[in-house]
Write an enzyme that holds these catalytic residues in place. Structure first.
Site, short mmCIF file in Angstrom:
data_model
loop_
_atom_site.label_atom_id
_atom_site.label_comp_id
_atom_site.label_asym_id
_atom_site.label_seq_id
_atom_site.Cartn_x
_atom_site.Cartn_y
_atom_site.Cartn_z
N GLU A 154 5.06 0.63 9.90
CA GLU A 154 5.63 -0.14 8.77
C GLU A 154 5.20 0.57 7.50
O GLU A 154 4.09 0.39 7.01
CB GLU A 154 5.12 -1.59 8.75
CG GLU A 154 5.71 -2.48 9.80
CD GLU A 154 5.30 -3.95 9.61
OE1 GLU A 154 4.86 -4.31 8.48
OE2 GLU A 154 5.41 -4.72 10.57
N TYR B 197 12.52 -6.49 14.97
CA TYR B 197 11.81 -7.56 15.64
C TYR B 197 12.80 -8.36 16.48
O TYR B 197 14.02 -8.27 16.30
CB TYR B 197 11.19 -8.52 14.63
CG TYR B 197 9.95 -8.05 13.92
CD1 TYR B 197 8.81 -7.71 14.62
CD2 TYR B 197 9.89 -8.02 12.52
CE1 TYR B 197 7.64 -7.33 13.97
CE2 TYR B 197 8.73 -7.64 11.86
CZ TYR B 197 7.61 -7.30 12.58
OH TYR B 197 6.46 -6.93 11.94
N GLU C 266 7.66 -12.56 7.73
CA GLU C 266 7.99 -13.56 6.72
C GLU C 266 9.03 -14.54 7.27
O GLU C 266 9.90 -15.03 6.57
CB GLU C 266 8.49 -12.91 5.41
CG GLU C 266 7.43 -12.17 4.66
CD GLU C 266 6.98 -10.88 5.35
OE1 GLU C 266 5.78 -10.78 5.67
OE2 GLU C 266 7.82 -10.00 5.56
N ASN D 87 1.86 -7.77 17.61
CA ASN D 87 2.17 -7.33 16.25
C ASN D 87 0.98 -7.57 15.33
O ASN D 87 0.59 -8.71 15.12
CB ASN D 87 3.39 -8.08 15.70
CG ASN D 87 3.81 -7.57 14.34
OD1 ASN D 87 4.06 -6.37 14.17
ND2 ASN D 87 3.90 -8.46 13.37
N GLU D 88 0.42 -6.48 14.78
CA GLU D 88 -0.73 -6.56 13.87
C GLU D 88 -1.79 -7.54 14.39
O GLU D 88 -2.31 -8.39 13.66
CB GLU D 88 -0.28 -6.95 12.45
CG GLU D 88 0.47 -5.83 11.75
CD GLU D 88 0.63 -6.07 10.26
OE1 GLU D 88 0.67 -5.09 9.51
OE2 GLU D 88 0.71 -7.24 9.83
N TYR E 277 13.85 -7.24 -0.33
CA TYR E 277 12.66 -6.41 -0.11
C TYR E 277 12.63 -5.16 -1.00
O TYR E 277 11.81 -4.27 -0.80
CB TYR E 277 12.55 -6.00 1.37
CG TYR E 277 11.13 -5.90 1.88
CD1 TYR E 277 10.48 -7.02 2.38
CD2 TYR E 277 10.43 -4.70 1.85
CE1 TYR E 277 9.17 -6.94 2.84
CE2 TYR E 277 9.12 -4.62 2.31
CZ TYR E 277 8.50 -5.74 2.80
OH TYR E 277 7.21 -5.68 3.26
#
Length: 586
Positions: free
Chosen positions: A234, A53, A99, A157-158, A301
């Site tokens: 993803e 990103y 996030e 994005n989404e 993560y």
């Protein structure tokens, strides 16, 4: 002309069949001196690409500025990726989720209540266009058409999880194309019919996001797009953590089996995350579904490469899976990095926070409290101060609540805490005499990064009253953390402390290496080593240590500074060779 194109069932790179086996690696979550190491380990796991990103809020912190150095030196990151033989997938937003604080949208933009975010509203699209006018020229040499490593660029994005403004998506696409981005463009949405339809763009490749049920999600992608490559942009192999929740893990065998199913189906993949890194400083985001929930500092993560860059169980399991489907380097898998020997740090100097802030002039004076955005404060803390005309017992009422966590003091003594998370708006207090001073220290714990609450205000969100009478005449002071050298530390032999304070100590290092900062006996606050802001700590957990990148340290004397917001039972900290990310989800 785009180097990466599509066929009826896959990708072509320079006209030859090509499968993307990529991993997410956010340059802005990794110390720049470690980029080469992480990229090398990506190649050794068998990846042929990395994805990242781009955080608009960091690259353009104020309108008209552009930051491309240090942690944000994206051109250097792209050069290092190319030198390692890796292709790059860029995801410039404007919105990134990740996030990340406010989903990557700049605070100066989201604080305008009239702007309709992520829509065709010209106030939003014009701001993004101006950002691209600055951003894209220095990135142009790194596009594949110009000999660089970038082979694909994402549009938004989404978006299907947020809106259905196809004209807006078209604007983002044309904004990229008209500024010289000739590479393959793609959209990315959760792999269900509704999201793919709302977030897709005719003529642009649709990709999916999912972490399991591989056959079902690939079928949904194919139903939406009858031909072209199948790609999971993803592939969720772990998850992120919130303060007060568990540390999320996913078994390596399960994730590896799903990766094998993806690759066996002929699909391309981007593993999210290959290496998560860290939410340094004030950069973490938050969720707000039923209640506000801020994300922790670590972005480990449960990725194949741990927060400190060590291969974990997934690294080895994924390498074996990838080797069944594509060439993997013959070099051995990397070993864990050297860690600093355990070291104790004594913090023997301190500066009480509230008295220090009172000396800083000029304060911003307002009749009623104003938000952080109205003060021009994009992160951190603000101290609000006023006097109370009445005395006695009563309710201190905060109309609209606080954003996000407020510590209240009467004549310097702590009397309670209000949290957005609990929807707190009142606090019972005793005011000893007329003219007593009320101080409210408010912390922005991270901007919501998903859903309709992006840009929610921080600070005091409305009038404040005591015993039903509004309090006026406020002084507002941001807490300065950019130059810790200005903090007036003095020697202190206090074994305990119960008021907000900066604490300072030094420790010796013979040979710098990665380490983890443990803070037993401390409550909540922030940590810096040699001026580098490691992030937030909180004994609420799950996270119990903060990652300290080796490059932050130096041979000889090093400085640790803590801003402890509550209390400590001692004045010592520990540097340890083992991370503690908390109890795992069952």
């Amino acid at each position: 002309m785009s180097a990466l194109t599509t066929s009826s069932d896959g990708f072509l790179l320079h006209g030859e069949p090509f499968r993307i086996i990529s991993g997410a690696l956010h340059y802005f979550r990794v110390h720049p001196d470690q980029w080469s190491d992480r990229l090398r380990k990506a190649r050794l796991m068998g990846l042929n690409a990395v994805e990242t990103y781009l955080p608009w809020n960091l690259h353009e912190p104020e309108p008209g500025t552009l930051v491309l150095d240090g942690l944000l030196d994206l051109p250097r990151f792209l050069r290092l990726a190319q030198a390692e033989g890796l292709h790059v997938l860029l995801r410039p937003g404007p919105y990134i989720c990740a996030e990340w604080d406010d989903g990557g949208l700049p605070a100066w933009l989201v604080s305008d209540p009239d702007i309709r975010l992520r829509t065709s509203d010209p106030r939003f699209t014009d701001a993004f266009d101006r950002y691209l006018d600055q951003l894209l020229p220095p990135l142009s040499p790194y596009l594949a058409a110009n000999g660089g490593p970038v082979i694909a660029v994402q549009v938004e994005n989404e978006y299907g999880a947020y809106g259905d403004d196809t004209a807006y998506l078209k604007h983002v696409e044309q904004a990229l194309r008209s500024r010289g981005v000739d590479e393959l463009l793609f959209t990315c949405d959760q792999a269900n019919a509704k999201h793919l339809a709302a977030g897709g763009l005719p003529g642009t490749l649709s990709t999916g996001t999912f972490g399991g049920r591989i056959d079902e999600h690939l079928a949904a992608l194919r139903a939406h797009q009858s031909e072209g490559p199948l790609m999971c942009a993803e592939f969720w192999i772990g998850w992120f953590d919130h303060w007060g929740g568990p540390h999320h893990v996913r078994p390596a065998e399960q994730a590896a089996a799903d990766l094998d199913r993806l690759l066996s189906a002929g699909a391309s993949v981007n593993i999210y995350m290959f290496h998560g890194g860290t939410n340094f400083g004030f950069t973490n985001g938050a969720n707000h579904h039923h209640t506000y929930a801020p994300t922790v500092t670590s972005y480990d993560y449960d990725a194949p490469l741990t927060e400190s860059g060590d291969p974990g169980p997934k690294y080895h399991a994924f390498r074996e899976v990838i080797a069944r489907h594509a060439p993997v380097p013959a070099e051995p898998a990397p070993a864990p990095s050297r860690k600093l020997p355990p070291t104790e740090v004594r913090l023997e100097r301190r500066a009480a926070l509230l008295p220090y802030l009172r000396t800083l002039e000029p304060a911003v004076r307002t009749q009623d409290p104003v938000t952080m955005a109205e003060l021009g404060v994009h992160g951190g803390h603000v101290l609000y101060r006023t006097s109370v005309p009445a005395s006695g017992d009563g309710l201190l009422r905060f109309a609209g609540g606080v954003g996000d966590r407020a510590q209240v003091f009467v004549d310097g003594a702590p009397v309670g805490v209000l949290e957005r998370e609990r929807h707190d708006e009142t606090l019972p207090v005793r005011v000893p005499e007329p003219g007593a001073v009320i101080e409210v220290l408010v912390e922005n714990q991270g901007g919501v990064n998903y859903g309709p609450r992006i840009g929610a205000s921080k600070g005091l969100l409305g009038p404040v009253s005591f015993q039903g009478v509004a309090l006026h005449g406020w002084e507002c002071r941001p807490v300065p953390t950019g130059d810790l050298g200005a903090v007036p530390f003095t020697a202190s032999d206090a074994a305990t402390d119960s008021v907000p304070a900066f604490h300072q100590g030094t420790f010796e290092v013979e040979s710098p290496a990665d380490t983890f900062l443990a803070l037993p006996g401390w409550t909540k606050g922030h940590a810096w080593i040699n001026g580098f802001h490691l992030g937030r700590y909180w004994n609420r957990g799950p996270q119990g240590t903060l990652y300290v990148p080796g490059p932050v340290l130096r041979p000889g004397t090093n400085e640790l500074v803590l801003l402890e917001l509550h209390a400590t039972t001692g004045t010592r900290a520990r540097l340890t060779d083992t991370p503690d990310l908390g109890p795992e989800n069952s």
